[in-house]
Design a protein around this motif. Structure first.
Motif, short mmCIF file in Angstrom:
data_model
loop_
_atom_site.label_atom_id
_atom_site.label_comp_id
_atom_site.label_asym_id
_atom_site.label_seq_id
_atom_site.Cartn_x
_atom_site.Cartn_y
_atom_site.Cartn_z
N LEU A 88 0.85 -1.19 0.00
CA LEU A 88 0.00 0.00 0.00
C LEU A 88 0.89 1.23 0.00
O LEU A 88 1.65 1.45 0.95
CB LEU A 88 -0.91 -0.01 1.23
N VAL A 89 0.80 2.00 -1.08
CA VAL A 89 1.61 3.21 -1.23
C VAL A 89 0.72 4.35 -1.70
O VAL A 89 -0.34 4.13 -2.30
CB VAL A 89 2.78 3.02 -2.22
N LEU A 90 1.16 5.58 -1.46
CA LEU A 90 0.43 6.73 -1.96
C LEU A 90 0.28 6.64 -3.47
O LEU A 90 1.20 6.17 -4.16
CB LEU A 90 1.15 8.03 -1.58
N SER A 91 -0.83 7.09 -4.00
CA SER A 91 -1.10 7.02 -5.43
C SER A 91 -0.12 7.85 -6.25
O SER A 91 0.05 7.59 -7.44
CB SER A 91 -2.53 7.46 -5.72
N THR A 93 3.00 7.80 -5.87
CA THR A 93 4.29 7.10 -5.87
C THR A 93 4.12 5.73 -6.53
O THR A 93 3.02 5.32 -6.87
CB THR A 93 4.83 6.91 -4.44
N ARG A 94 5.24 5.04 -6.65
CA ARG A 94 5.22 3.67 -7.15
C ARG A 94 5.90 2.78 -6.11
O ARG A 94 6.71 3.25 -5.31
CB ARG A 94 5.87 3.56 -8.52
N VAL A 95 5.58 1.51 -6.14
CA VAL A 95 6.15 0.55 -5.19
C VAL A 95 7.59 0.21 -5.58
O VAL A 95 7.88 -0.08 -6.74
CB VAL A 95 5.31 -0.75 -5.17
N ASP A 96 8.50 0.25 -4.61
CA ASP A 96 9.90 -0.13 -4.82
C ASP A 96 9.99 -1.66 -4.74
O ASP A 96 10.42 -2.23 -3.74
CB ASP A 96 10.80 0.54 -3.79
N VAL A 97 9.57 -2.30 -5.82
CA VAL A 97 9.49 -3.76 -5.86
C VAL A 97 10.86 -4.41 -5.77
O VAL A 97 11.05 -5.37 -5.02
CB VAL A 97 8.76 -4.23 -7.14
N ASN A 98 11.82 -3.91 -6.53
CA ASN A 98 13.14 -4.56 -6.58
C ASN A 98 14.06 -4.19 -5.44
O ASN A 98 15.14 -4.76 -5.32
CB ASN A 98 13.82 -4.27 -7.92
N GLY A 99 13.65 -3.26 -4.59
CA GLY A 99 14.47 -2.88 -3.44
C GLY A 99 13.78 -3.27 -2.15
O GLY A 99 13.99 -4.36 -1.61
N VAL A 100 12.93 -2.39 -1.65
CA VAL A 100 12.29 -2.59 -0.35
C VAL A 100 11.47 -3.88 -0.30
O VAL A 100 11.57 -4.65 0.65
CB VAL A 100 11.41 -1.36 0.01
N VAL A 101 10.64 -4.12 -1.31
CA VAL A 101 9.78 -5.31 -1.30
C VAL A 101 10.61 -6.59 -1.33
O VAL A 101 10.40 -7.50 -0.52
CB VAL A 101 8.78 -5.29 -2.48
N ARG A 102 11.55 -6.66 -2.25
CA ARG A 102 12.39 -7.86 -2.38
C ARG A 102 13.11 -8.18 -1.07
O ARG A 102 13.12 -9.32 -0.61
CB ARG A 102 13.39 -7.66 -3.52
N ARG A 103 13.67 -7.15 -0.45
CA ARG A 103 14.39 -7.36 0.83
C ARG A 103 13.42 -7.79 1.93
O ARG A 103 13.73 -8.71 2.71
CB ARG A 103 15.14 -6.10 1.23
N GLN A 104 12.27 -7.14 2.04
CA GLN A 104 11.31 -7.47 3.09
C GLN A 104 10.80 -8.90 2.97
O GLN A 104 10.60 -9.58 3.97
CB GLN A 104 10.12 -6.49 3.07
N TRP A 138 -1.02 -13.43 4.23
CA TRP A 138 -0.20 -12.49 3.47
C TRP A 138 0.39 -11.41 4.34
O TRP A 138 -0.26 -10.93 5.28
CB TRP A 138 -1.05 -11.79 2.42
N GLN A 139 1.59 -10.97 4.00
CA GLN A 139 2.13 -9.75 4.58
C GLN A 139 1.48 -8.57 3.87
O GLN A 139 1.21 -8.64 2.67
CB GLN A 139 3.64 -9.65 4.37
N LEU A 140 1.24 -7.51 4.61
CA LEU A 140 0.78 -6.25 4.03
C LEU A 140 1.88 -5.23 4.31
O LEU A 140 2.12 -4.87 5.46
CB LEU A 140 -0.54 -5.79 4.66
N LEU A 141 2.55 -4.80 3.25
CA LEU A 141 3.60 -3.81 3.38
C LEU A 141 2.98 -2.44 3.16
O LEU A 141 2.36 -2.20 2.12
CB LEU A 141 4.72 -4.08 2.37
N VAL A 142 3.13 -1.56 4.14
CA VAL A 142 2.49 -0.24 4.10
C VAL A 142 3.55 0.84 4.16
O VAL A 142 4.39 0.84 5.07
CB VAL A 142 1.52 -0.07 5.29
N ASP A 143 3.51 1.75 3.20
CA ASP A 143 4.44 2.88 3.23
C ASP A 143 4.10 3.77 4.43
O ASP A 143 2.92 4.07 4.67
CB ASP A 143 4.36 3.67 1.93
N ASN A 175 -0.92 -8.74 9.85
CA ASN A 175 0.38 -8.91 9.17
C ASN A 175 0.91 -7.65 8.51
O ASN A 175 1.71 -7.72 7.58
CB ASN A 175 0.30 -10.04 8.12
N ALA A 176 0.48 -6.49 8.99
CA ALA A 176 0.96 -5.22 8.42
C ALA A 176 2.37 -4.91 8.93
O ALA A 176 2.69 -5.10 10.10
CB ALA A 176 0.02 -4.08 8.79
N VAL A 177 3.20 -4.45 8.00
CA VAL A 177 4.54 -3.99 8.30
C VAL A 177 4.67 -2.62 7.69
O VAL A 177 4.53 -2.45 6.48
CB VAL A 177 5.61 -4.93 7.69
#
Length: 185
Positions: A88-91, A93-104, A138-143, A175-177
């Motif tokens: 979940l990110v602000l509209s 912005t875009r999700v940092d899939v290859n950085g933050v998401v991949r590491r998390q 599922w994990q929920l990754l929240v900006d 499961n929010a982070v």
């Protein structure tokens, strides 16, 4: 009732709009147990043709963009196994899939999940996926920027309608982070 953000004709507590919500979202609203009272979850009835962020903002006003968030489904892969999660990110912005998401997720590779997977696994419509009512494992990754907003406009699980939810409610979802830098410009 008036929405805390935006100008909408049909506004009511989400608990009074269960008939307009897809099953997993309606079940989550019905069983709401977060720190934010269920009465603060608001449903606004909107036309499905305006569901996508760009057309929604064009139709309902540019100021909505700064107070809305998108929920996307991602897949992390490692050693032949795939893990699904939502971000979940602000509209704006875009999700940092290859950085933050991949590491998390502890993945070697991460990408957006295919539409059929996202809709099939969530029971929600493409263009309306929301963090409320996601699969329990599922994990929920929240900006962190989303959590900091007083109210946030998000999908409702279908292309018809949106939910307006206090930002702090997302940190209390299962499961929010909350992560800094999940959404990038």
């Amino acid at each position: 009732m008036r929405a805390p953000i935006g100008e909408f004709d049909a506004v009511r507590p989400a608990a009074e709009a269960l008939d307009l919500l897809v099953t997993p979202v309606a079940d989550a609203v019905r069983g709401w147990g977060g720190d934010v009272p269920a009465e603060q979850l608001i449903h606004v009835d909107t036309d499905p043709q305006w569901a996508d962020t760009a057309t929604f903002v064009e139709h309902y006003g540019q100021d909505i963009l700064e107070q809305s968030a998108n929920c996307v489904v991602v897949a992390g892969k490692r050693g032949g196994e795939s893990t699904l999660a939502a971000c979940l990110v602000l509209s704006s912005t875009r999700v940092d899939v290859n950085g933050v998401v991949r590491r998390q997720l502890g993945s070697r590779k991460a990408s957006f999940a295919p539409m059929d997977t996202a809709t099939g696994e969530t029971g929600m419509e493409y263009g309306g996926i929301t963090p409320i009512g996601l699969p329990a494992h599922w994990q929920l990754l929240v900006d962190a920027a989303v959590v900091d907003l007083p109210y946030v406009l998000i999908g409702s699980g279908s292309r018809r309608g949106k939910l307006i939810v206090p930002g702090k409610a997302f940190a209390g979802l299962p499961n929010a982070v909350v992560l800094e830098g999940l959404g990038v410009a």
